[in-house]
Write a protein that holds these residues in place. Structure first.
Motif, PDB file in Angstrom:
ATOM      1  N   GLY A  58       0.826  -1.193   0.000  1.00  0.00           N
ATOM      2  CA  GLY A  58       0.000   0.000   0.000  1.00  0.00           C
ATOM      3  C   GLY A  58       0.857   1.239   0.000  1.00  0.00           C
ATOM      4  O   GLY A  58       2.069   1.181  -0.240  1.00  0.00           O
ATOM      5  N   ARG A  59       0.202   2.349   0.280  1.00  0.00           N
ATOM      6  CA  ARG A  59       0.944   3.609   0.376  1.00  0.00           C
ATOM      7  C   ARG A  59       0.371   4.410   1.526  1.00  0.00           C
ATOM      8  O   ARG A  59      -0.807   4.284   1.883  1.00  0.00           O
ATOM      9  CB  ARG A  59       0.891   4.391  -0.925  1.00  0.00           C
ATOM     10  N   TRP A  61      -1.362   7.111   3.097  1.00  0.00           N
ATOM     11  CA  TRP A  61      -2.375   8.067   2.648  1.00  0.00           C
ATOM     12  C   TRP A  61      -2.365   9.302   3.547  1.00  0.00           C
ATOM     13  O   TRP A  61      -2.588  10.416   3.098  1.00  0.00           O
ATOM     14  CB  TRP A  61      -3.729   7.375   2.650  1.00  0.00           C
ATOM     15  N   SER A  62      -2.098   9.081   4.840  1.00  0.00           N
ATOM     16  CA  SER A  62      -2.009  10.171   5.810  1.00  0.00           C
ATOM     17  C   SER A  62      -1.251   9.651   7.028  1.00  0.00           C
ATOM     18  O   SER A  62      -1.105   8.443   7.206  1.00  0.00           O
ATOM     19  CB  SER A  62      -3.411  10.633   6.222  1.00  0.00           C
ATOM     20  N   VAL A  84      -2.337   6.058   8.078  1.00  0.00           N
ATOM     21  CA  VAL A  84      -3.477   5.511   7.354  1.00  0.00           C
ATOM     22  C   VAL A  84      -2.903   5.015   6.039  1.00  0.00           C
ATOM     23  O   VAL A  84      -2.286   5.781   5.296  1.00  0.00           O
ATOM     24  CB  VAL A  84      -4.580   6.564   7.116  1.00  0.00           C
ATOM     25  N   GLU A  86      -3.464   3.167   2.377  1.00  0.00           N
ATOM     26  CA  GLU A  86      -4.376   2.813   1.293  1.00  0.00           C
ATOM     27  C   GLU A  86      -3.824   1.558   0.621  1.00  0.00           C
ATOM     28  O   GLU A  86      -2.670   1.549   0.174  1.00  0.00           O
ATOM     29  CB  GLU A  86      -4.415   3.977   0.310  1.00  0.00           C
ATOM     30  N   PRO A  91      -7.956   0.505  -3.349  1.00  0.00           N
ATOM     31  CA  PRO A  91      -7.688   1.878  -2.924  1.00  0.00           C
ATOM     32  C   PRO A  91      -8.742   2.491  -2.002  1.00  0.00           C
ATOM     33  O   PRO A  91      -8.441   3.424  -1.273  1.00  0.00           O
ATOM     34  CB  PRO A  91      -7.593   2.656  -4.232  1.00  0.00           C
ATOM     35  N   ARG A  92      -9.972   1.954  -2.021  1.00  0.00           N
ATOM     36  CA  ARG A  92     -10.984   2.482  -1.102  1.00  0.00           C
ATOM     37  C   ARG A  92     -10.831   1.922   0.308  1.00  0.00           C
ATOM     38  O   ARG A  92     -11.483   2.380   1.231  1.00  0.00           O
ATOM     39  CB  ARG A  92     -12.380   2.171  -1.613  1.00  0.00           C
ATOM     40  N   VAL A  93      -9.993   0.903   0.451  1.00  0.00           N
ATOM     41  CA  VAL A  93      -9.758   0.314   1.765  1.00  0.00           C
ATOM     42  C   VAL A  93      -8.532   0.983   2.373  1.00  0.00           C
ATOM     43  O   VAL A  93      -7.450   0.965   1.797  1.00  0.00           O
ATOM     44  CB  VAL A  93      -9.552  -1.211   1.677  1.00  0.00           C
ATOM     45  N   ARG A  94      -8.731   1.560   3.543  1.00  0.00           N
ATOM     46  CA  ARG A  94      -7.646   2.239   4.253  1.00  0.00           C
ATOM     47  C   ARG A  94      -7.578   1.689   5.671  1.00  0.00           C
ATOM     48  O   ARG A  94      -8.582   1.642   6.369  1.00  0.00           O
ATOM     49  CB  ARG A  94      -7.873   3.745   4.255  1.00  0.00           C
TER      50      ARG A  94
END
Length: 138
Positions: A58-59, A61-62, A84, A86, A91-94
């Motif tokens: 993932g990456r 996100w925040s 957080v 992603e 991508p909608r799952v965080r």
């Protein structure tokens, strides 16, 4: 340290995590992954679901660095990060967690200055079964 509070919908997530597997709930009808787990798909309203394995890539996100730590049990590891992430496949799952140097490392094992929005990470699991993240090497 904290341990997860499980409910009927989220219990499988934590069971897989204790085994070192990252899985997310997905709708068995339309295929849309969802998190947090819940009984009904918000996209097609189906009550059919399954648990799909994901790569754990993932990456960021925040992120935030709590000052002072909000929970007394974490004070000795401050400063630490809360991220957080992603998921790459969904991508909608965080997911919320911490970036650590390696599986089982302390929350303060990565300097907050090393964390950036967009940084690529990989899920790891320590002895407590909580998913955490390591920075991928570029």
């Amino acid at each position: 340290m904290l341990s997860p509070v499980t409910d009927t919908d989220g219990a499988p997530f934590w069971e897989y995590a204790r085994r070192g597997e990252l899985r997310v709930q997905a709708c068995a009808s339309c295929g849309e992954p969802r998190f947090p787990p819940r009984p009904c798909c918000p996209h097609c309203q189906s009550f059919d679901s399954d648990w799909r394995g994901v790569s754990g890539q993932g990456r960021v996100w925040s992120y935030v660095v709590p000052h002072p730590p909000l929970l007394p049990g974490y004070a000795e590891q401050a400063p630490y990060n809360v991220v957080v992430v992603e998921l790459a496949e969904a991508p909608r799952v965080r997911l919320v967690g911490n970036v650590v140097a390696e599986a089982g490392a302390r929350l303060d094992s990565v300097s907050p200055e090393r964390i950036r929005i967009g940084a690529r990470v990989q899920a790891v699991f320590g002895p407590d079964g909580l998913p955490r993240w390591v920075l991928e090497r570029s």
